[in-house]
Design a protein around this motif. Structure first.
Motif, PDB file in Angstrom:
ATOM      1  N   ALA A  72      25.719  33.394  46.734  1.00  0.00           N
ATOM      2  CA  ALA A  72      24.769  32.298  46.543  1.00  0.00           C
ATOM      3  C   ALA A  72      23.466  32.634  47.259  1.00  0.00           C
ATOM      4  N   MET A  73      22.401  32.754  46.493  1.00  0.00           N
ATOM      5  CA  MET A  73      21.121  33.181  47.052  1.00  0.00           C
ATOM      6  C   MET A  73      20.307  32.040  47.648  1.00  0.00           C
ATOM      7  N   ASN A  74      20.676  30.790  47.368  1.00  0.00           N
ATOM      8  CA  ASN A  74      19.952  29.645  47.922  1.00  0.00           C
ATOM      9  C   ASN A  74      20.843  28.401  47.855  1.00  0.00           C
ATOM     10  N   PRO A  75      20.408  27.279  48.464  1.00  0.00           N
ATOM     11  CA  PRO A  75      21.232  26.067  48.459  1.00  0.00           C
ATOM     12  C   PRO A  75      21.545  25.536  47.070  1.00  0.00           C
ATOM     13  N   ALA A  76      20.581  25.622  46.146  1.00  0.00           N
ATOM     14  CA  ALA A  76      20.826  25.122  44.788  1.00  0.00           C
ATOM     15  C   ALA A  76      21.940  25.906  44.112  1.00  0.00           C
ATOM     16  N   ALA A  77      21.931  27.219  44.297  1.00  0.00           N
ATOM     17  CA  ALA A  77      22.993  28.045  43.725  1.00  0.00           C
ATOM     18  C   ALA A  77      24.337  27.702  44.330  1.00  0.00           C
ATOM     19  N   LEU A  78      24.344  27.436  45.621  1.00  0.00           N
ATOM     20  CA  LEU A  78      25.592  27.040  46.284  1.00  0.00           C
ATOM     21  C   LEU A  78      26.102  25.719  45.727  1.00  0.00           C
ATOM     22  N   LYS A  79      25.210  24.731  45.634  1.00  0.00           N
ATOM     23  CA  LYS A  79      25.640  23.398  45.195  1.00  0.00           C
ATOM     24  C   LYS A  79      26.137  23.414  43.758  1.00  0.00           C
ATOM     25  N   ARG A  80      25.481  24.181  42.898  1.00  0.00           N
ATOM     26  CA  ARG A  80      25.871  24.232  41.491  1.00  0.00           C
ATOM     27  C   ARG A  80      27.198  24.962  41.270  1.00  0.00           C
ATOM     28  N   ASN A  81      27.581  25.850  42.191  1.00  0.00           N
ATOM     29  CA  ASN A  81      28.713  26.738  41.921  1.00  0.00           C
ATOM     30  C   ASN A  81      29.884  26.630  42.885  1.00  0.00           C
ATOM     31  N   ILE A  82      29.724  25.991  44.026  1.00  0.00           N
ATOM     32  CA  ILE A  82      30.782  25.985  45.026  1.00  0.00           C
ATOM     33  C   ILE A  82      32.039  25.277  44.518  1.00  0.00           C
ATOM     34  N   GLY A  83      31.884  24.340  43.615  1.00  0.00           N
ATOM     35  CA  GLY A  83      33.039  23.637  43.076  1.00  0.00           C
ATOM     36  C   GLY A  83      33.963  24.514  42.255  1.00  0.00           C
TER      37      GLY A  83
END
Length: 227
Positions: A86-97
């Protein structure tokens, strides 16, 4: 040669995710090409953002690339990745699930400023609360390490930041015992100086950094498929 132990796995699902300008499609494609050359069976799933580019760092602007590679015959790109970059918080939030419990999360800590978190609609920093305790979190100041690696080549701050995807790629090549020669040759054919030397330096720096991380107790190997 890896300085740590190497564990053998039957298959791996890895997802690269970042802003639409972070080069995740390029990163995933290079990992795919390298993996195919090493004889694994593969299936991929590129996830493109909207054609109208969303503001940088927002949830709507997240781009991703998922790859399933195996020593056996496979038919799908996988449902739940075991590794998420995850390169940034948005990428983390969209994919961590989607990341499976106990999976590896490699996260670029340089992009978790208050402004970045606000763009991704985080009220608190997920790297500082307990929301990621179910995963193996590898915190990496990816942007600053990449900029340091390419500093000798005289790139601007913006140009230097664009090399961070190769740093991330170098890390994953070490983790999964991938040979970097095909990507090095591609960089040499694709870029002119000084971008060629800078991208090669970022790739090598990512590999070397992963080799020194104490949290990564071993590298992994997925043998070639016998199809």
């Amino acid at each position: 040669m890896n300085s740590k132990n190497t564990e053998r796995l039957e298959s791996v699902v890895i997802r690269f995710a970042g802003d639409s300008g972070d080069g995740m499609q390029l990163t995933g494609s290079q990992f795919t090409n390298t993996t195919a050359l090493q004889g694994n069976d593969i299936a991929t799933f590129p996830d493109f953002p909207a054609e109208i580019r969303a503001p940088a760092g927002t949830l709507a602007g997240v781009s991703g690339f998922q790859l399933h590679f195996s020593s056996n015959d496979i038919r799908t790109p996988g449902d739940t990745p075991g590794v998420l970059v995850a390169m940034n918080p948005a990428a983390l939030k969209r994919n961590i699930g989607d990341l499976k419990m106990g999976g590896m999360l490699i996260v670029n800590t340089d992009k978790f400023s208050d402004r970045d978190l606000a763009k991704a609609e985080y009220a608190v920093n997920p790297l500082e609360d307990e929301s990621l305790n179910d995963y193996q979190v590898v915190k990496v100041p990816l942007s600053s390490l990449s900029k340091g690696a390419v500093k000798p080549y005289g790139l601007s701050a913006k140009e230097s930041d664009r090399c961070k995807n190769f740093f991330a790629l170098g890390m994953t090549y070490w983790i999964f015992s991938r040979n970097m020669d095909s990507t090095k040759n591609w960089i040499k054919s694709k870029f002119q100086s000084p971008y060629q030397e800078a991208n090669l330096a970022a790739l090598e720096a990512g590999w070397s950094f992963a080799d020194t991380l104490e949290i990564l107790h071993s590298a992994y190997e997925v043998p070639a498929a016998q199809l």
